[in-house]
Design a protein around this motif. Sequence first.
Motif, PDB file in Angstrom:
ATOM      1  N   TYR A   1       0.813  -1.203  -0.014  1.00 39.30           N
ATOM      2  CA  TYR A   1       0.242   0.095   0.182  1.00 39.30           C
ATOM      3  C   TYR A   1       0.879   1.420   0.001  1.00 39.30           C
ATOM      4  O   TYR A   1       1.971   1.319   0.572  1.00 39.30           O
ATOM      5  CB  TYR A   1      -1.098   0.058   1.108  1.00 39.30           C
ATOM      6  N   CYS A   2       0.171   2.356  -0.525  1.00 44.94           N
ATOM      7  CA  CYS A   2       1.064   3.612  -0.666  1.00 44.94           C
ATOM      8  C   CYS A   2       1.061   4.197   0.814  1.00 44.94           C
ATOM      9  O   CYS A   2       0.111   4.120   1.459  1.00 44.94           O
ATOM     10  CB  CYS A   2       0.276   4.509  -1.746  1.00 44.94           C
TER      11      CYS A   2
ATOM     12  N   VAL B   1      -0.555  -0.418  -4.291  1.00 42.16           N
ATOM     13  CA  VAL B   1       0.406   0.084  -5.421  1.00 42.16           C
ATOM     14  C   VAL B   1       0.574  -0.973  -6.238  1.00 42.16           C
ATOM     15  O   VAL B   1       0.130  -2.352  -5.956  1.00 42.16           O
ATOM     16  CB  VAL B   1       1.777   0.476  -4.671  1.00 42.16           C
TER      17      VAL B   1
ATOM     18  N   HIS C   1       7.329   5.338  -5.299  1.00 39.52           N
ATOM     19  CA  HIS C   1       8.113   4.817  -3.999  1.00 39.52           C
ATOM     20  C   HIS C   1       9.536   4.398  -4.665  1.00 39.52           C
ATOM     21  O   HIS C   1       9.559   3.308  -5.129  1.00 39.52           O
ATOM     22  CB  HIS C   1       7.195   3.722  -3.166  1.00 39.52           C
TER      23      HIS C   1
ATOM     24  N   PHE D   1       7.734   0.833  -7.279  1.00 41.93           N
ATOM     25  CA  PHE D   1       6.323   0.655  -6.674  1.00 41.93           C
ATOM     26  C   PHE D   1       5.381   2.078  -6.677  1.00 41.93           C
ATOM     27  O   PHE D   1       5.980   3.150  -6.122  1.00 41.93           O
ATOM     28  CB  PHE D   1       6.229   0.517  -5.220  1.00 41.93           C
ATOM     29  N   CYS D   2       4.329   2.048  -7.377  1.00 44.05           N
ATOM     30  CA  CYS D   2       3.773   3.258  -8.105  1.00 44.05           C
ATOM     31  C   CYS D   2       2.329   3.169  -7.503  1.00 44.05           C
ATOM     32  O   CYS D   2       1.480   2.217  -7.531  1.00 44.05           O
ATOM     33  CB  CYS D   2       3.747   3.474  -9.517  1.00 44.05           C
ATOM     34  N   CYS D   3       1.777   4.276  -7.062  1.00 42.22           N
ATOM     35  CA  CYS D   3       0.662   4.590  -6.797  1.00 42.22           C
ATOM     36  C   CYS D   3      -0.247   5.098  -7.675  1.00 42.22           C
ATOM     37  O   CYS D   3      -0.046   6.390  -8.209  1.00 42.22           O
ATOM     38  CB  CYS D   3       0.164   5.246  -5.452  1.00 42.22           C
TER      39      CYS D   3
END
Length: 234
Positions: free
Chosen positions: A51-52, A59, A81, A72-74
């Motif tokens: 999770y973000c 994410v 991240h 890791f992208c939201c």
Amino acid sequence: MKGIRFWAFWPVAYQPSSLQASQPPSLFGLIGRRMTKGQRRKLNRIYFMKYCSNCGQPVIHRTPPGDDRPRFCCESCGMVHYLNPKLVVGCIPEMEDRILLCRRAIEPGYGKWTLPAGYLENGESVAAGAKRETLEEARAKVEILTPYALYNICHVNQIYLMFRARLKDKRFGAGAESLEVKLFGENDIPWEEIAFRVIHATLLKYYDDRRLGRFSFHMENISPPNPNPPKTDN
């Protein structure tokens, strides 16, 4: 138990469809299949963010525009991240011809000996971090002399920076993470009871340099341990 295997179950954010082609094929092949413990640990070093931390939404693992590797992208708030290596700082506390070692009271390496070292904190210089770790683990105050060795430990995403340091006085003792703290001469070093390979390497270099009468700065890569060391006939 030996021979136990695991099934890999991942949340939606970790399904192969959310990964880019730049992800190593060997890892693609493990997702959703039966895995050994070693394979599971290998995956967990990469797939461990769900999770973000900015908005709390799931994410996904993808390569952002303009980047060259997956992050890791939201997709909810747009946060990317960046998960970077941890910096460990420590020192070799010297007093005359002896150095101070700590016997660990925590895992990993419980009961074994090490130099005082630990993770650098935010807002802290590397020298200040090494002094703090020495005070926490050995209740000792030191004067930092000079950077001594830098180690890249890429398989666990760590960088070690070790300093030479001088004990300010003979006041020291076991901190919360130590069972005992003791000054050792070279002939008394418990080589078979050193907790970590990086500490073992640092001590070897230190005593080699001392015999040469000069201390150089060292930089080295620490490779993963051999899971199947060669057998010897005894």
